[in-house]
Design an enzyme around this catalytic site. Structure first.
Site, mmCIF file in Angstrom:
data_model
loop_
_atom_site.group_PDB
_atom_site.id
_atom_site.type_symbol
_atom_site.label_atom_id
_atom_site.label_comp_id
_atom_site.label_asym_id
_atom_site.label_seq_id
_atom_site.Cartn_x
_atom_site.Cartn_y
_atom_site.Cartn_z
ATOM 1 N N LYS A 1 16.949 -12.263 22.738
ATOM 2 C CA LYS A 1 17.757 -12.485 23.930
ATOM 3 C C LYS A 1 17.804 -13.966 24.282
ATOM 4 C CE LYS A 1 18.089 -10.911 28.760
ATOM 5 N NZ LYS A 1 17.519 -9.991 29.779
ATOM 6 N N SER B 1 21.089 -7.740 32.098
ATOM 7 C CA SER B 1 21.457 -8.984 31.462
ATOM 8 C C SER B 1 21.286 -8.979 29.946
ATOM 9 C CB SER B 1 20.636 -10.133 32.052
ATOM 10 O OG SER B 1 19.235 -9.942 31.841
ATOM 11 N N SER C 1 17.234 -4.758 33.329
ATOM 12 C CA SER C 1 18.015 -5.524 32.354
ATOM 13 C C SER C 1 17.806 -5.116 30.910
ATOM 14 C CB SER C 1 17.727 -7.020 32.501
ATOM 15 O OG SER C 1 18.338 -7.524 33.664
#
Length: 469
Positions: free
Chosen positions: A83, A158, A182
């Site tokens: 990520k 996210s 997330s």
């Protein structure tokens, strides 16, 4: 096994295929780079692909494999994605902001170091919402991340890029992070397993925690076993961590099997709403009710009951929006929503009062688990929204829509309890739906065992038509 089937094979299966010399690390990395080249222009899951580095690493590992080494790390040669809120040495880290396109990390975060030690080959960095602040991934000035099940819908956020990449077969597994859903939310949107470990299970070294413990590194995977195995890789204390847990009695992977409970009966509460915020939509309610029935048929004790979630929303929002200020970016480079959040920043006294209030609510929530081994509830209150569905709304209204959508997720961030999202099928409109299990503090083992039973019940292994190339 054709190339598409191989791309959708579990990370554990791929690791075994490499060990048995049926495929090579170079085969796998080349396969995923080809798929990224073909599909990701429509999907937007990667913000940075490090093709040259990945190929070089894969070639070196393939040569090493030819030497017939006696022992190999657990995921030797298996590709993975990281990520873009997580530092990988020598690779840019944008945090979802065009203002940081030239920001290159000088070090590996501890979680990345452990992933490398486990033998993974990093393909690149997956897209995130700007500063990780939103549950959909549409950063201004960067590609929008779309859901492989329906490109008109979001993949969540996210960790939206991570979820889209795994769901579309552009990597077998991905690292993510969860500060309010997330990991679990994108997993729900894209039909994946999303594991949020307990607070203190995975280190944030060499940096610290900047939001009072609500965030944790986690996993997006296609199977419960893969999620557990990557947690085994990532878990562990690093000297100086502000939170820490003892090592588990046995590897998490051993718990992620349908028979791991050995006939044990668990007491599980379930709910289809998050009062006082609201009820889940019919598809998400039905997923919970069906799963409760299946678990009861497996011999567990199910009871309709719900913790008292009241009082959490206000302090959690204060702590969550402080993350925008910690980034240190000037307001003029931020998206309108984050610019608004920055303008709402609170005094240090207000922040500390919010931490105190959140901790008091957390005490009440954790006490609920003195009666139960786990809580079964929705992941979000309705399936994935459309891309830019809330783009024209005023920030205040957008925030209220977000709070209602993601309501089942923040409680586990407030308490630090482990939680896992498990896919159960498709909604009436063809979008993935699933359920969430929250476990007792530091008890990933129980929710992994229950998740494996749920996974076996539903047999979810579907993949989107978009990915069939």
């Amino acid at each position: 096994m054709n190339t598409t089937d191989l791309a959708f094979a579990s990370a554990l299966t791929q690791a075994q295929l490499i060990r048995s010399r049926e495929i090579s690390p170079l085969d796998l990395v080349s396969l995923y780079l080809d798929r990224i080249q073909q599909l990701d222009s429509q999907l937007g899951s990667y913000v940075t692909v490090i093709a040259d580095q990945a190929l070089a690493d894969a070639k070196a590992k393939t040569e090493q494999l030819a030497g017939a080494p006696s022992d190999l790390p657990a995921f030797f040669g298996v590709p993975i994605a990281i990520k873009d809120l997580t530092a990988v040495q020598g690779v840019r880290c944008t945090y979802g902001s065009p203002a940081l396109l030239d920001n290159v990390s000088a070090y590996d975060d501890a979680v990345v170091a452990r992933i490398k030690q486990a033998g993974f080959v990093i393909l690149g960095k997956t897209s995130v919402s700007e500063l990780g602040s939103l549950p959909y991934t549409e950063p201004v000035g960067l590609p929008v991340v779309r859901n492989p099940w329906n490109l008109d819908h979001t993949a969540g956020g996210s960790s939206g890029g991570a979820a889209a990449a795994v769901a579309a077969g552009l990597c077998p597994i991905a690292q993510g992070s969860d500060g309010g859903g997330s990991v679990r939310g994108p997993a729900f949107c894209c039909g994946l397993v999303g594991l949020k470990p307990a607070r203190g299970r995975v280190s944030f070294a060499p940096v610290g925690d900047h939001q009072s413990g609500i965030g944790v590194n986690g996993v997006l995977a296609r199977t419960v076993a893969d999620a557990a195995a990557l947690l085994d890789v990532m878990a562990g204390y690093v000297v100086g961590d502000p939170y820490w847990l003892p090592d588990p009695e046995r590897p998490f992977l051993q718990n992620a099997q349908p028979n791991a409970t050995s006939g044990r009966t668990y007491r599980i509460a379930y709910t289809t709403e998050v009062p006082p915020i609201g009820k889940a939509d019919p598809d998400c309610q039905q997923a919970v009710l069906d799963t409760a029935r299946h678990l009861e048929q497996l011999g567990h004790q199910l009871e309709a009951n719900c913790p008292d979630f009241s009082g959490l929303e206000e302090p959690f929002v204060v702590i969550w929006r402080a993350g925008v200020a910690t980034a240190g970016l000037p307001a003029e480079v931020l998206s309108p929503f984050n610019r608004w959040l920055l303008s709402q920043q609170d005094s240090s006294g207000t922040y500390l009062k919010a931490v105190w209030a959140m901790q008091m609510v957390a005490r009440r929530l954790v006490s609920f688990f003195e009666q139960y081994d786990a809580l079964l509830l929705p992941v979000y209150l309705h399936p994935a929204i459309q891309v830019n569905e809330w783009g024209e709304l005023p920030p205040e209204e957008t925030l209220q829509r977000i709070i209602h959508w993601i309501a089942p997720c923040p409680p586990a961030n407030a308490t630090g309890q482990p939680a896992i999202a498990i896919p159960t099928g498709l909604s009436s409109t063809g979008l993935p739906v699933g359920v969430q299990l929250i476990g007792r503090p530091a008890d990933e083992a129980t929710i992994l065992a229950l998740a494996a039973q749920i996974e076996a019940t539903y047999g979810w292994r579907q993949r989107p038509d978009f990915a069939e190339v």
